[in-house]
Scaffold this motif. Structure first.
Motif, short mmCIF file in Angstrom:
data_model
loop_
_atom_site.label_atom_id
_atom_site.label_comp_id
_atom_site.label_asym_id
_atom_site.label_seq_id
_atom_site.Cartn_x
_atom_site.Cartn_y
_atom_site.Cartn_z
N ASN A 22 -1.60 5.90 7.39
CA ASN A 22 -2.46 4.74 7.06
C ASN A 22 -1.63 3.46 7.04
O ASN A 22 -2.06 2.42 7.55
CB ASN A 22 -3.10 4.93 5.67
CG ASN A 22 -4.27 5.89 5.69
OD1 ASN A 22 -4.80 6.22 6.75
ND2 ASN A 22 -4.69 6.33 4.51
N ARG A 73 -7.81 0.10 -0.15
CA ARG A 73 -8.43 1.43 0.04
C ARG A 73 -9.88 1.28 0.48
O ARG A 73 -10.38 2.04 1.31
CB ARG A 73 -8.35 2.23 -1.27
CG ARG A 73 -6.92 2.57 -1.68
CD ARG A 73 -6.88 3.53 -2.85
NE ARG A 73 -7.34 2.93 -4.09
CZ ARG A 73 -6.55 2.44 -5.05
NH1 ARG A 73 -5.24 2.50 -4.90
NH2 ARG A 73 -7.06 1.92 -6.15
N TYR A 76 0.82 -1.22 0.00
CA TYR A 76 0.00 0.00 0.00
C TYR A 76 0.86 1.27 0.00
O TYR A 76 0.63 2.19 -0.78
CB TYR A 76 -0.95 -0.01 1.21
CG TYR A 76 -1.55 1.33 1.52
CD1 TYR A 76 -2.67 1.79 0.82
CD2 TYR A 76 -1.00 2.18 2.48
CE1 TYR A 76 -3.21 3.05 1.08
CE2 TYR A 76 -1.52 3.42 2.75
CZ TYR A 76 -2.64 3.85 2.04
OH TYR A 76 -3.16 5.10 2.29
N GLN A 119 -4.92 -3.22 -4.52
CA GLN A 119 -4.79 -1.93 -3.82
C GLN A 119 -6.15 -1.26 -3.65
O GLN A 119 -6.42 -0.62 -2.65
CB GLN A 119 -3.83 -1.01 -4.59
CG GLN A 119 -2.39 -1.44 -4.50
CD GLN A 119 -1.96 -1.66 -3.05
OE1 GLN A 119 -2.09 -0.78 -2.21
NE2 GLN A 119 -1.46 -2.85 -2.74
N ASP A 120 -7.01 -1.48 -4.63
CA ASP A 120 -8.36 -0.94 -4.52
C ASP A 120 -9.06 -1.56 -3.30
O ASP A 120 -9.77 -0.88 -2.55
CB ASP A 120 -9.13 -1.24 -5.81
CG ASP A 120 -10.38 -0.42 -5.89
OD1 ASP A 120 -10.32 0.76 -5.50
OD2 ASP A 120 -11.42 -0.97 -6.30
N ALA A 152 0.62 3.93 -2.99
CA ALA A 152 -0.08 5.20 -2.78
C ALA A 152 0.87 6.38 -2.93
O ALA A 152 0.52 7.41 -3.51
CB ALA A 152 -0.76 5.19 -1.41
N HIS A 157 -7.24 9.10 -1.23
CA HIS A 157 -6.79 8.38 -2.43
C HIS A 157 -7.39 8.90 -3.71
O HIS A 157 -6.97 8.52 -4.79
CB HIS A 157 -7.07 6.88 -2.27
CG HIS A 157 -6.47 6.35 -1.02
ND1 HIS A 157 -7.20 6.06 0.10
CD2 HIS A 157 -5.16 6.11 -0.68
CE1 HIS A 157 -6.39 5.65 1.07
NE2 HIS A 157 -5.16 5.68 0.62
#
Ligand SMILES: C[S@@+](CC[C@H](N)C(=O)[O-])C[C@H]1O[C@@H](n2cnc3c(N)ncnc32)[C@H](O)[C@@H]1O
Length: 375
Positions: A77, A123, A21, A119-120, A25, A216
């Motif tokens: 995060n 999030r 992550y 990764q989605d 990001a 994001h």
């Protein structure tokens, strides 16, 4: 691969997405930095002067400060995700010593780009934490969970049992346990199981942790503050459950776990929230819901019909009318039904809102049905 190997691979994949992550990001935010650097100097200057934000982290001000603040929040995060990963590494004993080596090797090859879909999901988990376990999620929980809680309260006496399939981060099941029911959440995704395990078993004070779920996407914000705002969790302490409470989360695929003989006629109520459209074959879910309920037991449902597998093979999509026609065939008699108020699912505020008009129904199991044999 046998089932255990598949399970381990799934678990390792989630831990890998978790640890990817930060890099992923930050690299997205670096592209914004590159875009800023590519502007004419005069435009960069205007953005530096007009964007009213300063970064305590970097000392910068203007648009550059905004990007620094986003980076800072990504790191925070990532710290929380790391705490979750640390706490849950021994989860269900799925990892062996060779997994530590594998993780180190993965960290040594930073050029491998993380899968966007994974990764989605990471999030989404951050936003799901806001929905289930923060005061920000209060409105969504009131709109979606409260009708289910009221429906069960009106029909099942204290001490009765409630099953919540597709429980996500477990808040609805927790609310049932808080009210004195024997409550069980069922969930098959480690993306959900890891943070719910962490929240339920490793939080010692309200608002102990802080995440930034909205950083994001930079689109549709009225103010930068809205985008950068923190979400504190949990809003209630899971340890407030009485020591006698009977609350559990069961990992596994709903049909696989609950079609078993030991679950037959075990439950007084089933509460499904934004779940039934995760079925490739809803008829199978209906069979299993019928099977786990005792005759006279209650099924309460809230949700839209956003068929999750619509673009995959083997998926059957039905309209609401078609679903309602199925219910009597599967041994259910409708007692209550209405369309709920418009509501968001992990909404973030700002200038864009996806609104659902979920259907709510409560039905009784009136008879046993046979499960169709698998083809
Ligand atoms: C849209 S979310 C709803 C979560 C929660 N009920 C809520 O309202 O916030 C659907 C959840 O069901 C889980 N799920 C989907 N199919 C499942 C299955 N076959 N067995 C168990 N869980 C499943 C997903 O992982 C996801 O957490």
């Amino acid at each position: 691969m046998d089932d255990l190997e598949l399970e381990r691979a799934h678990f390792r994949g989630v831990l890998r997405a978790w640890s990817d992550y930060l890099q992923h990001a930050i690299s997205v935010n670096s592209r914004r930095r590159a875009s800023l650097a590519s502007l004419p100097h005069a435009h960069q200057q205007i953005l530096a002067e007009t964007v009213q934000i300063s970064s305590p982290v970097s000392g910068a001000s203007g648009f550059r400060a905004k990007l620094d603040e986003i980076d800072d929040r990504i790191r925070r995060n990532a710290d929380v995700l790391e705490q979750v990963a640390q706490f849950t590494r021994s989860f269900v004993g799925l990892l062996g010593e060779d997994d530590d080596d594998e993780q180190e090797q993965a960290a040594d090859s930073p050029n491998k780009s993380p899968a966007e879909g994974d990764q989605d999901r990471v999030r989404t988990v951050l936003r799901q934490i806001a929905r289930d376990w923060s005061s920000e999620g209060y409105e969504e929980r009131r709109s979606a969970y409260q009708p289910l809680i009221d429906a069960v309260d009106a029909r099942v006496s204290e001490g009765g049992s409630v099953l919540v399939p597709g429980a996500g981060l477990g808040r609805l099941a927790f609310e049932f346990a808080l009210k004195g029911y024997r409550a069980q959440g069922n969930e098959f995704s480690y993306y959900m199981l890891l943070p719910s395990h962490f929240i339920l078993n490793n939080t010692s004070r309200v608002r102990e942790h802080t995440i930034y779920p909205y950083i994001h996407s930079a689109s549709n914000w009225v103010s930068t503050e809205d985008m950068l705002r923190p979400v504190h969790f949990p809003d209630v302490l899971p340890t407030m459950l009485s020591p006698n409470a009977d609350f559990s989360m069961v990992a596994g695929e709903f049909v696989e776990v609950y079609a078993k003989d030991c679950e037959h006629n075990e439950w007084d109520a089933v509460a499904t929230c934004f779940f039934i459209d995760t079925a490739k074959n809803l008829l199978r879910y209906l069979e299993v819901i019928n099977r786990v309920l005792r005759v006279g037991g209650v099924w309460a449902n809230v949700g839209p019909l956003l068929w999750h597998f619509e673009h995959d093979s083997d998926s059957i999509e039905l309209s609401l009318e078609e679903v309602m026609e199925l219910l009597p065939r599967f041994g259910f008699e409708i007692e209550e039904r209405r369309t709920l108020e418009r509501q968001q699912y992990t909404g973030s505020g700002g200038m864009l809102a996806h609104l659902y008009m979920p259907e709510f129904w409560v039905c009784r199991k009136t008879r046993e049905i046979e499960m169709a044999p698998a083809v």
